[in-house]
Design an enzyme around this catalytic site. Structure first.
Site, mmCIF file in Angstrom:
data_model
loop_
_atom_site.group_PDB
_atom_site.id
_atom_site.type_symbol
_atom_site.label_atom_id
_atom_site.label_comp_id
_atom_site.label_asym_id
_atom_site.label_seq_id
_atom_site.Cartn_x
_atom_site.Cartn_y
_atom_site.Cartn_z
ATOM 1 N N PHE A 62 0.885 -1.061 -0.091
ATOM 2 C CA PHE A 62 -0.027 -0.178 0.058
ATOM 3 C C PHE A 62 0.888 1.333 -0.040
ATOM 4 C CE2 PHE A 62 -2.365 3.597 1.884
ATOM 5 C CZ PHE A 62 -3.461 3.653 1.066
ATOM 6 N N ASP B 232 9.502 2.854 1.283
ATOM 7 C CA ASP B 232 8.227 3.671 2.032
ATOM 8 C C ASP B 232 8.316 3.532 3.431
ATOM 9 O OD1 ASP B 232 5.872 4.323 2.744
ATOM 10 O OD2 ASP B 232 4.727 3.576 1.004
ATOM 11 N N LYS C 125 3.020 10.757 7.789
ATOM 12 C CA LYS C 125 2.655 10.251 9.340
ATOM 13 C C LYS C 125 2.862 10.872 10.326
ATOM 14 C CE LYS C 125 0.088 6.072 7.697
ATOM 15 N NZ LYS C 125 -1.221 6.122 8.366
HETATM 16 C C1 PLP Z 1 3.000 2.306 3.922
HETATM 17 C C2 PLP Z 1 2.116 3.724 3.501
HETATM 18 N N1 PLP Z 1 2.344 4.328 2.330
HETATM 19 C C3 PLP Z 1 1.486 5.494 1.999
HETATM 20 C C4 PLP Z 1 0.560 5.785 2.581
HETATM 21 C C5 PLP Z 1 -0.371 7.062 2.130
HETATM 22 O O1 PLP Z 1 -0.340 8.013 3.168
HETATM 23 P P1 PLP Z 1 -1.197 9.196 3.074
HETATM 24 O O2 PLP Z 1 -2.636 8.767 3.320
HETATM 25 O O3 PLP Z 1 -0.632 10.175 4.093
HETATM 26 O O4 PLP Z 1 -1.407 9.580 1.465
HETATM 27 C C6 PLP Z 1 0.192 5.127 3.868
HETATM 28 C C7 PLP Z 1 -0.995 5.389 4.581
HETATM 29 O O5 PLP Z 1 -1.544 4.626 5.366
HETATM 30 C C8 PLP Z 1 1.070 4.086 4.209
HETATM 31 O O6 PLP Z 1 0.700 3.123 5.394
#
Ligand code: PLP
Length: 390
Positions: free
Chosen positions: A129, A217, A246
């Site tokens: 994700f 990520d 986050k």
């Molecule tokens: C690993 C990871 N990457 C990207 C995202 C996306 O972040 P955002 O919701 O701030 O766009 C999330 C959100 O849960 C995530 O957990």
């Protein structure tokens, strides 16, 4: 209040909070809850931290926005802190995780383009994700997030997470077109899935050998969550690109894409940008969050309390026939169930004043603030185990 004017992207519980302090939240009836979700790995230093409240208030009275047409002192300071902590060299600031990943994907494209690859590919993982923009959705997996959004940009190859042999196979088929690998060190949204120790190190070696970018990520795993500042530090490697969001803003929107080496020099004036990205408020908040984590040794606390929490959960749930596995690192913990438990989240909140999260239907995800103490760990263990047997 009804939610009929909102688009139906979420199914919120009938629970709403008026304020928070530290690890606690209070609802409209004044009832207190222990927050073991932290806004999904966001409020790492707790709610309404007095130093953050002071920094936000002061900055709001001084300056919120000038645009990136002018240099922004807090942006420079935050970039310096992040590069010192991570070993990467340069930073581009965004407003969210998805945007930070978009930035990384653009770097991968440019990197491939400079190498003369006509249609560069990025290797991504099954069940990953990375966000909800069209680009990051393409890099993500699973019908739940992709259904109905077909014809997404197709510059990705998917391999099973943790499977090094699968990477050998794609090298044969696509090696010359690959520009980068994008991977979460621990897959959060798909249920706290972990690869074997040594996986990131092997990816690092492969990327160095093939001159591919290793892009991590760390939007969920970063900023102390796993008991190191960044999860890659458990394996003693440094990626070429890393994305954060986050916990960096503790609730104030901010994202960051860090890079080093060639990847840090690919953007030129005009090739990327953001109106709000790197604004003085968000960057001052980011600096304050990092200072608090450092001064209170919250990275160490995440490591110690995380080990304690996993141990206690394993002991307490050892005889529960519905528990399949308990895994995690630091304060990012998943409890995988054989069968989904109806209304589990609601029951934990209603009966035990405990906020938890369930992901992919069957995995309880615990992501408490990094400030959590031993007494609160016991409250989580008790709340989770009682919610599971009722
Ligand atoms: C690993 C990871 N990457 C990207 C995202 C996306 O972040 P955002 O919701 O701030 O766009 C999330 C959100 O849960 C995530 O957990």
């Amino acid at each position: 209040m009804t939610a009929t004017c909102l688009m139906t992207t979420y199914q919120p519980l009938a629970l709403s909070f008026t304020h928070g302090l530290g690890t606690r939240l209070w609802d409209q009836d004044g009832r207190e809850y222990l927050d073991a979700v932290a806004g999904v790995a966001v409020t790492n230093v707790g709610h309404s931290h007095p130093r953050l409240v002071a920094a936000i208030s002061e900055q709001a009275g001084l300056l919120l926005h000038t645009s990136n047409l002018y240099s922004i002192d807090w942006q420079q300071r935050l970039a310096q802190k992040l590069t010192q902590l991570s070993g990467l060299e340069r930073v581009f600031f965004n407003n969210s995780g998805a945007e930070a990943n978009e930035t990384a994907l653009k770097l991968a494209r440019l990197y491939g383009w400079h190498k003369g690859i006509e249609q560069p590919l990025v290797v991504v993982m099954e069940n990953a994700f990375h966000g909800r923009t069209l680009g990051t959705l393409s890099a993500s997996d699973g019908p739940a997030v992709r259904l109905g959004f077909n014809r997404l940009p197709g510059d990705f190859i998917k391999v099973p997470f943790g499977d090094l042999a699968a990477l050998e196979d794609i090298q044969q088929a696509h090696g010359e077109r690959i520009a980068a690998i994008l991977v979460e060190p621990i897959q959060g949204e798909s249920g706290v899935q972990m690869a074997s120790p040594g996986y990131l190190k092997a990816l690092r070696q492969l990327c160095s050998r093939r001159a591919w970018l290793l892009m991590l990520d760390e939007i969920q795993t970063g900023i102390g969550r796993t008991g190191q500042w960044f999860a890659f530090q458990h394996e003693g490697i440094v990626p070429d690109v890393m994305t954060l969001a986050k916990g960096l803003g503790n609730g104030v929107p901010i994202g960051a894409c860090l890079a080093r080496g060639k990847a840090a020099e690919l953007f030129t004036p005009g090739s990327h940008g953001s109106t709000f990205g790197g604004n003085p408020l968000a960057c001052r908040v980011g600096c304050t969050v990092l200072d608090i984590i450092q001064e209170q040794d919250l990275v160490g606390n995440a490591r110690r309390q995380g080990e304690h929490l996993i141990g206690r959960l394993r002991a307490e749930l050892a005889d529960n026939p519905n528990v399949l596995a308990i895994r995690g690192q630091g304060l990012m913990i998943g409890i995988e169930l054989k069968q989904p438990v109806r209304d589990l989240v609601l029951r934990a909140a209603r009966d035990h004043g405990l906020l938890i999260n369930v992901t992919r239907g069957k995995t309880i995800r615990l992501l408490p603030p990094l400030t959590i103490d031993g007494r609160e760990i016991e409250m989580i263990v008790r709340g989770v185990s009682r919610s599971l047997v009722q």
